[in-house]
Each structure stands twice: as C-alpha cells, then as structure tokens.
Design a protein around this motif. Structure first.
Motif, PDB file in Angstrom:
ATOM      1  N   LEU A 401      -6.328 -43.903 -53.349  1.00 26.32           N
ATOM      2  CA  LEU A 401      -5.313 -43.212 -54.145  1.00 26.32           C
ATOM      3  C   LEU A 401      -5.386 -41.700 -53.954  1.00 26.32           C
ATOM      4  O   LEU A 401      -4.358 -41.020 -53.941  1.00 26.32           O
ATOM      5  CB  LEU A 401      -5.481 -43.554 -55.631  1.00 26.32           C
ATOM      6  N   VAL A 402      -6.599 -41.167 -53.801  1.00 22.68           N
ATOM      7  CA  VAL A 402      -6.755 -39.729 -53.554  1.00 22.68           C
ATOM      8  C   VAL A 402      -6.124 -39.364 -52.210  1.00 22.68           C
ATOM      9  O   VAL A 402      -5.412 -38.347 -52.086  1.00 22.68           O
ATOM     10  CB  VAL A 402      -8.241 -39.334 -53.593  1.00 22.68           C
ATOM     11  N   MET A 403      -6.365 -40.188 -51.199  1.00 19.84           N
ATOM     12  CA  MET A 403      -5.744 -39.945 -49.893  1.00 19.84           C
ATOM     13  C   MET A 403      -4.226 -40.015 -49.980  1.00 19.84           C
ATOM     14  O   MET A 403      -3.508 -39.215 -49.358  1.00 19.84           O
ATOM     15  CB  MET A 403      -6.269 -40.951 -48.872  1.00 19.84           C
ATOM     16  N   PHE A 404      -3.719 -40.966 -50.764  1.00 21.73           N
ATOM     17  CA  PHE A 404      -2.263 -41.077 -50.918  1.00 21.73           C
ATOM     18  C   PHE A 404      -1.689 -39.864 -51.638  1.00 21.73           C
ATOM     19  O   PHE A 404      -0.615 -39.368 -51.277  1.00 21.73           O
ATOM     20  CB  PHE A 404      -1.924 -42.351 -51.684  1.00 21.73           C
ATOM     21  N   ALA A 405      -2.397 -39.372 -52.666  1.00 18.63           N
ATOM     22  CA  ALA A 405      -1.937 -38.184 -53.384  1.00 18.63           C
ATOM     23  C   ALA A 405      -1.877 -36.970 -52.457  1.00 18.63           C
ATOM     24  O   ALA A 405      -0.947 -36.153 -52.538  1.00 18.63           O
ATOM     25  CB  ALA A 405      -2.851 -37.905 -54.573  1.00 18.63           C
ATOM     26  N   GLU A 406      -2.867 -36.856 -51.567  1.00 17.44           N
ATOM     27  CA  GLU A 406      -2.861 -35.755 -50.602  1.00 17.44           C
ATOM     28  C   GLU A 406      -1.643 -35.863 -49.677  1.00 17.44           C
ATOM     29  O   GLU A 406      -0.969 -34.871 -49.392  1.00 17.44           O
ATOM     30  CB  GLU A 406      -4.147 -35.791 -49.784  1.00 17.44           C
ATOM     31  N   GLN A 411       3.598 -34.150 -47.749  1.00 20.55           N
ATOM     32  CA  GLN A 411       4.600 -34.806 -46.899  1.00 20.55           C
ATOM     33  C   GLN A 411       5.818 -33.936 -46.571  1.00 20.55           C
ATOM     34  O   GLN A 411       6.404 -34.110 -45.506  1.00 20.55           O
ATOM     35  CB  GLN A 411       5.011 -36.143 -47.526  1.00 20.55           C
ATOM     36  N   PRO A 412       6.242 -32.966 -47.426  1.00 19.16           N
ATOM     37  CA  PRO A 412       7.378 -32.132 -47.013  1.00 19.16           C
ATOM     38  C   PRO A 412       7.091 -31.288 -45.780  1.00 19.16           C
ATOM     39  O   PRO A 412       8.022 -30.905 -45.059  1.00 19.16           O
ATOM     40  CB  PRO A 412       7.633 -31.243 -48.251  1.00 19.16           C
ATOM     41  N   THR A 413       5.821 -30.965 -45.528  1.00 19.91           N
ATOM     42  CA  THR A 413       5.477 -30.103 -44.401  1.00 19.91           C
ATOM     43  C   THR A 413       5.049 -30.884 -43.163  1.00 19.91           C
ATOM     44  O   THR A 413       4.765 -30.278 -42.131  1.00 19.91           O
ATOM     45  CB  THR A 413       4.334 -29.154 -44.798  1.00 19.91           C
ATOM     46  N   LEU A 414       4.990 -32.205 -43.250  1.00 23.79           N
ATOM     47  CA  LEU A 414       4.517 -33.029 -42.136  1.00 23.79           C
ATOM     48  C   LEU A 414       5.686 -33.672 -41.412  1.00 23.79           C
ATOM     49  O   LEU A 414       6.680 -34.068 -42.034  1.00 23.79           O
ATOM     50  CB  LEU A 414       3.562 -34.124 -42.634  1.00 23.79           C
ATOM     51  N   ALA A 415       5.543 -33.783 -40.100  1.00 24.24           N
ATOM     52  CA  ALA A 415       6.513 -34.538 -39.323  1.00 24.24           C
ATOM     53  C   ALA A 415       6.308 -36.026 -39.575  1.00 24.24           C
ATOM     54  O   ALA A 415       5.292 -36.455 -40.126  1.00 24.24           O
ATOM     55  CB  ALA A 415       6.364 -34.220 -37.835  1.00 24.24           C
ATOM     56  N   SER A 416       7.265 -36.844 -39.170  1.00 17.48           N
ATOM     57  CA  SER A 416       7.198 -38.279 -39.447  1.00 17.48           C
ATOM     58  C   SER A 416       5.976 -38.923 -38.820  1.00 17.48           C
ATOM     59  O   SER A 416       5.289 -39.743 -39.446  1.00 17.48           O
ATOM     60  CB  SER A 416       8.478 -38.963 -38.945  1.00 17.48           C
ATOM     61  N   VAL A 417       5.669 -38.543 -37.570  1.00 14.28           N
ATOM     62  CA  VAL A 417       4.506 -39.121 -36.893  1.00 14.28           C
ATOM     63  C   VAL A 417       3.217 -38.679 -37.586  1.00 14.28           C
ATOM     64  O   VAL A 417       2.296 -39.485 -37.788  1.00 14.28           O
ATOM     65  CB  VAL A 417       4.501 -38.711 -35.405  1.00 14.28           C
ATOM     66  N   GLN A 418       3.143 -37.413 -37.950  1.00 18.82           N
ATOM     67  CA  GLN A 418       1.965 -36.918 -38.656  1.00 18.82           C
ATOM     68  C   GLN A 418       1.778 -37.616 -39.998  1.00 18.82           C
ATOM     69  O   GLN A 418       0.650 -37.934 -40.395  1.00 18.82           O
ATOM     70  CB  GLN A 418       2.084 -35.401 -38.874  1.00 18.82           C
ATOM     71  N   LEU A 419       2.882 -37.884 -40.710  1.00 21.54           N
ATOM     72  CA  LEU A 419       2.792 -38.568 -41.990  1.00 21.54           C
ATOM     73  C   LEU A 419       2.289 -39.996 -41.816  1.00 21.54           C
ATOM     74  O   LEU A 419       1.470 -40.476 -42.616  1.00 21.54           O
ATOM     75  CB  LEU A 419       4.165 -38.561 -42.674  1.00 21.54           C
ATOM     76  N   CYS A 420       2.761 -40.674 -40.783  1.00 21.60           N
ATOM     77  CA  CYS A 420       2.291 -42.042 -40.518  1.00 21.60           C
ATOM     78  C   CYS A 420       0.799 -42.062 -40.222  1.00 21.60           C
ATOM     79  O   CYS A 420       0.067 -42.933 -40.707  1.00 21.60           O
ATOM     80  CB  CYS A 420       3.071 -42.643 -39.357  1.00 21.60           C
ATOM     81  N   VAL A 421       0.333 -41.102 -39.427  1.00 16.38           N
ATOM     82  CA  VAL A 421      -1.097 -41.024 -39.100  1.00 16.38           C
ATOM     83  C   VAL A 421      -1.911 -40.721 -40.365  1.00 16.38           C
ATOM     84  O   VAL A 421      -2.994 -41.277 -40.573  1.00 16.38           O
ATOM     85  CB  VAL A 421      -1.337 -39.955 -38.014  1.00 16.38           C
ATOM     86  N   ALA A 422      -1.388 -39.848 -41.209  1.00 11.61           N
ATOM     87  CA  ALA A 422      -2.108 -39.487 -42.433  1.00 11.61           C
ATOM     88  C   ALA A 422      -2.183 -40.654 -43.412  1.00 11.61           C
ATOM     89  O   ALA A 422      -3.167 -40.803 -44.149  1.00 11.61           O
ATOM     90  CB  ALA A 422      -1.432 -38.282 -43.093  1.00 11.61           C
ATOM     91  N   LEU A 423      -1.148 -41.504 -43.437  1.00 14.09           N
ATOM     92  CA  LEU A 423      -1.132 -42.640 -44.350  1.00 14.09           C
ATOM     93  C   LEU A 423      -1.952 -43.820 -43.845  1.00 14.09           C
ATOM     94  O   LEU A 423      -2.289 -44.723 -44.626  1.00 14.09           O
ATOM     95  CB  LEU A 423       0.310 -43.104 -44.593  1.00 14.09           C
ATOM     96  N   MET A 424      -2.275 -43.848 -42.577  1.00 11.96           N
ATOM     97  CA  MET A 424      -2.953 -45.004 -41.996  1.00 11.96           C
ATOM     98  C   MET A 424      -4.306 -45.311 -42.643  1.00 11.96           C
ATOM     99  O   MET A 424      -4.574 -46.474 -42.978  1.00 11.96           O
ATOM    100  CB  MET A 424      -3.115 -44.802 -40.484  1.00 11.96           C
ATOM    101  N   PRO A 425      -5.208 -44.332 -42.850  1.00  5.22           N
ATOM    102  CA  PRO A 425      -6.495 -44.661 -43.497  1.00  5.22           C
ATOM    103  C   PRO A 425      -6.324 -45.243 -44.897  1.00  5.22           C
ATOM    104  O   PRO A 425      -7.022 -46.183 -45.276  1.00  5.22           O
ATOM    105  CB  PRO A 425      -7.223 -43.306 -43.540  1.00  5.22           C
TER     106      PRO A 425
END
Length: 518
Positions: A401-406, A411-425
């Motif tokens: 949940l902490v990772m999701f909150a981050e 997410q407004p400053t991340l590109a779509s690919v970067q957001l997908c990579v960040a959500l993966m863990p």
C-alpha cells in the motif's frame, strides 16, 4: 432457476409495539449503545473531512481515506466491546486484504482510463461543447446546491440499478457484492470495469453542471455510502423514510435480492418501486419461527440472533487471485456466451443481470425469490495458521500500500511506461499475498523468489544513490526489510500455511489434503 413469489409483511412491521422479554431488552440496550457510539464517530469524522477540505482544497475522497481507516478501527472495537453477534460483521485479515485490494485495482483502472483518454465518454468533453447552463442555471446560492445533490444522486441511482439489472455491467459491479462479509471494509471493494459502462448515465448532468462541481458531489456521495456498510446500527427511526441507512443497505447486499439502489436518498427506490424494507426479510423461510421471537424483529435480527440478510452473491467467491484480478464474473459471462449458439442468443446472454427480475415488485406486495434458500452465511474465508504468518502478510500488505501511495502521488509526472514499471512491485506483492490466502502449495516459494528479487532491486538503487551522492532512505529500508523477509521464510516456510480447520474455501482443501497424503 425457478422463481416463486412470497407475500411481503404488512406495512409497519418494524414499528409495531411488540412485547419484549429480558433477553430482547438486553439486545436493545446493546445495540443502542453501539449505534450511539458509531453515529457519534461518523458525524465527527464527516465534520473533520468537511473542515479539512475547506482549508486545504484537497479532494474530499483523498481527505476521507485516513478517516475510513479510523472508522474501521472504531467499528472493530464496538463489535468486540458490545459483543454484537454477527458472523458477517467480523473482521478478518483475509477479508480486509481482499476489500482493500479491490479498491487499489479500481484506482489503477481509473488511472488507466485517464491515460487512454475516453473522450467520447468524458464528462468534461461534453460539458465544454454542449453546456447549456445559461438556460438552466444550477449555480444559484440557495436552490443550486440542493438541486445538484439530488441530480447527482438520481443519476447514481440509475447507474447503480443498471449495474444490477444488466449482465455486462454486473460483471464489473459483482466485485462489490461477492464478499460474504459485511462491514466497513466492504465499502472499499470497488470495480474499475463498472465505471466504463456507467459513465454515460451521468452525461446529462454535463449540460448544466460544471465538471469540478460534479466530481466534488460524486465524491461526497461515495463518502456518505461508506458508513452504511455496518451491522452496528439497526434502525434510524424517521431517517429510514428518505435516507439510505445501514438497515436498507443490508437488504441491498442480500444475495437473494437486488433492491435499494439509492446512494444518499432512498426516495428514488420508493418512487420507482425498487425499495424493500429489512423487515421483509423476516418472511423468508419460516415465518412461524419468527413469531416465536417477535421481539427480535424490532432489531432486524433473525431467529438465530444473526442478520436477516445473507450477504454476498449467489455464486460464492472461489479464489482470492481471481477476486484480485476481478475476473470471476467476466470469466463466467464469457463462458456462458461461448456455450450459447446463435448471435442473437449470445447477445441476449449479456443483457439480463441477477437483478433483472428482482429489482421491481411486478406483483402487488410480493417479491420474487429463488426457491433454494442459502445454506450458510460465510462460504469462503482463509485463516493463516501461525501468528508469525499473519504478521508477515500484514507487514507486506502495508508495504504494498505504501508503494501504491507513492505511485499515486507521483503518477501525474510519470510517463505511462514508467508508471507501469513503478506499479509492478506492488502488483506482484498483492498477487503473492492472494496466492498465500488461496493456500497454493508453492506460495511460500513464490514469496521467497519475490522477496529476493525486491532485495536485489533495492540494493541496486542503493548503489546508484551512492554513485550519485544522494540519499534514498526508502531504498535502505527496503533492502533491510526484504532481506529479513527472505531469511524468515527460508527458516519458517510453514508460517504461510493456512489452517484447514478455521478456514472455509470451496476449491482449496481437496488440493491441500492431497499434498498431505503425499
């Protein structure tokens, strides 16, 4: 499934002056105390949300999240101290994780919809091009706000009703109802798929209501609906006539019926014939048995002292993994379409939902119901055998949940690919927890591999930070956290085993007993 009609009880059943014995009087006092404490907490939290929203200009729903957690803790304390006997109201680790995960998936789906850009179903897009607010002003100082609240709630009523009456929309909304538990955590179970199909219902509001006002009122509508998912409150006197209350919303979550679709107000259900009082549930099954304990009807309790409603859906949950991915009902619907011959018949399969026939009383004072009554209240529940396993799952769930909150904050400053990579863990963490709750034989090994992978990733981030001469405290903490988790699982792999005696699962235990025989 064959249907039959049963007569509804006479009007005013809930308000009859019935003689009560000492046992019922003790129940009255117990529920009066719990209702008073809970309503005080709800009013206090609502006031705080309103004050913080006015001073910070933040989204009301964002401000309400910590108060949701606080109310869940208060409800848990009230359930324990007042000794409320309700099987569905009890909190479990698996139930909380299951509900919160659905809310996380809904938020991820919302982010994906914004990235894709559904312009043809965009409220703001319609408002910019077809706004006629200068003909129908809704911004009056005194008349505008209440009319706006009523308009949003009316649209929510029809969107919610369609979610039960149309099969392809129910495939998404099913997630909110498929839990046999009914407490405040159930309100967090939301579907991203139903948002796609019900957006068109709100488009008429774009003709005269600004997008910012609509979003704000819709969020307050959802905030109001949070507190009605409780068994701590029985009846609220005259408020039952026009507001959505815990009593009539418990009917909405009964697996046998699909009634009471209003968000804030229940007057829409009364106007369009979809209202059902909780007292009506007392006539299901043995009306004679209820007569022997008539005093309990004042509290809206069954003859066994538990709820009159049987929560959940007709088809029970079968897997926490399927529930996390929100695939159970869509898979069932697609299988049904594949087994049907003919294009017209296939389309027909997508049309009727479970509330297609039960939403409206087609005959005077009668309600259709399946002839087969539910056998038990709780049909799926997973309980970890060891306290250390419960603590481990809770810590890793909080870490996800902490990772999701981050990700949500950045997410407004991340590109779509970067957001997908960040959500993966975070996604892998929740998936691994779901596999553990499902009792999969290799769940511990999967979790060890995940923790080792996360340890390596955090270690690489630490090394990169040292090269850049910057400090990343989260990476240091993550390295230590996943290193300790890996060592713990290598030494105590059995900590993640679920208990077959305390758990209920429709598809797991045959597999577990087979492993034990081996």
């Amino acid at each position: 499934m064959s249907m039959e009609t049963i007569p509804m009880p006479a009007d005013g059943l809930a308000g009859q002056s019935l003689a009560q014995g000492p046992h019922e009087q003790r129940n009255d006092g117990r529920f009066l105390i719990s209702a008073s404490l809970f309503m005080s907490a709800v009013v206090g939290c609502g006031t705080c949300i309103r004050i913080i929203e006015q001073h910070t200009r933040l989204s009301p729903l964002l401000v309400a999240i910590p108060f949701f957690m606080l109310l869940m803790i208060i409800e848990l304390v009230i359930l324990k101290t007042c000794r409320i006997r309700s099987a569905a109201a009890q909190y479990t680790i698996s139930g909380i994780i299951n509900s919160v995960c659905a809310g996380v998936v809904q938020q991820i789906g919302g982010m994906a919809m914004k990235r894709v850009g559904l312009h043809l179903l965009s409220y703001g897009w319609f408002h910019q091009r077809y706004c006629v607010a200068y003909f129908f002003p809704m911004t009056g100082k005194y008349l505008g706000p209440p009319l706006s609240v009523l308009a949003v709630d009316l649209c929510y009523y029809f969107a919610h009703r369609l979610g039960h009456q149309l099969g392809f929309i129910w495939a998404g909304h099913h997630v909110h109802h498929n839990s046999d538990e009914y407490n405040l955590s159930t309100a967090l179970k939301q579907s991203w798929l139903s948002q796609v199909f019900t957006r068109f219902v709100y488009l008429p509001l774009s003709l005269f209501m600004a997008h910012s006002r609509f979003v704000r009122l819709m969020e307050w509508n959802l905030i109001y609906q949070f507190w009605v998912h409780t068994c701590c409150i029985r009846r609220l006197s005259v408020l039952e006539l026009f507001l959505t209350t815990p009593s009539n919303h418990r009917v909405h979550h009964d697996r046998r019926y699909h009634k009471n679709f209003g968000g804030i107000f229940c007057v829409w259900d009364r106007i369009f014939g979809t209202f059902m009082d909780e007292a009506s549930l007392a006539c299901v099954g043995s009306a004679e048995k209820l007569a022997s304990k008539r005093g309990q009807s004042l509290l809206m309790l069954g003859v066994d002292g538990d709820e009159l409603a049987y929560f959940g859906t007709t088809a029970p949950q079968v897997s926490y993994v399927e529930d996390l991915l929100q695939l159970q009902q869509p898979k069932h619907l697609l299988r049904k379409v594949a087994c049907t011959s003919g294009l017209f018949n296939k389309i027909t399969c997508l049309w009727p939902g479970p509330g297609y026939y039960t939403a409206v009383d087609w005959e005077n004072k009668s309600i259709p119901r399946p002839t087969q009554l539910p056998s038990r209240r709780i049909r799926m529940r997973s309980v970890l055998r060891n306290t250390s396993g419960k603590l481990y799952v809770a810590l890793h769930f909080v870490a996800a949940l902490v990772m999701f909150a981050e990700c949500l904050a950045s997410q407004p400053t991340l590109a779509s690919v970067q957001l997908c990579v960040a959500l993966m863990p975070m996604a892998l963490g929740l998936l691994s927890i779901a596999c553990t709750l499902d009792g999969m034989a290799k769940a511990a090994m999967v979790e060890i591999i995940r923790c080792m992978g996360m340890f390596v990733i955090c270690l690489r981030v630490v090394r990169w930070a040292r090269m850049q001469e910057t400090a990343v405290p989260k990476a240091y903490f993550g390295t230590l956290f996943y290193m300790v988790s890996t060592m713990f699982l290598l030494g105590y792999r059995h900590a993640l085993e679920v208990s077959p005696t305390d758990s209920i699962h429709p598809c797991r235990w045959a597999r577990v007993s087979k492993d034990k025989r081996a």
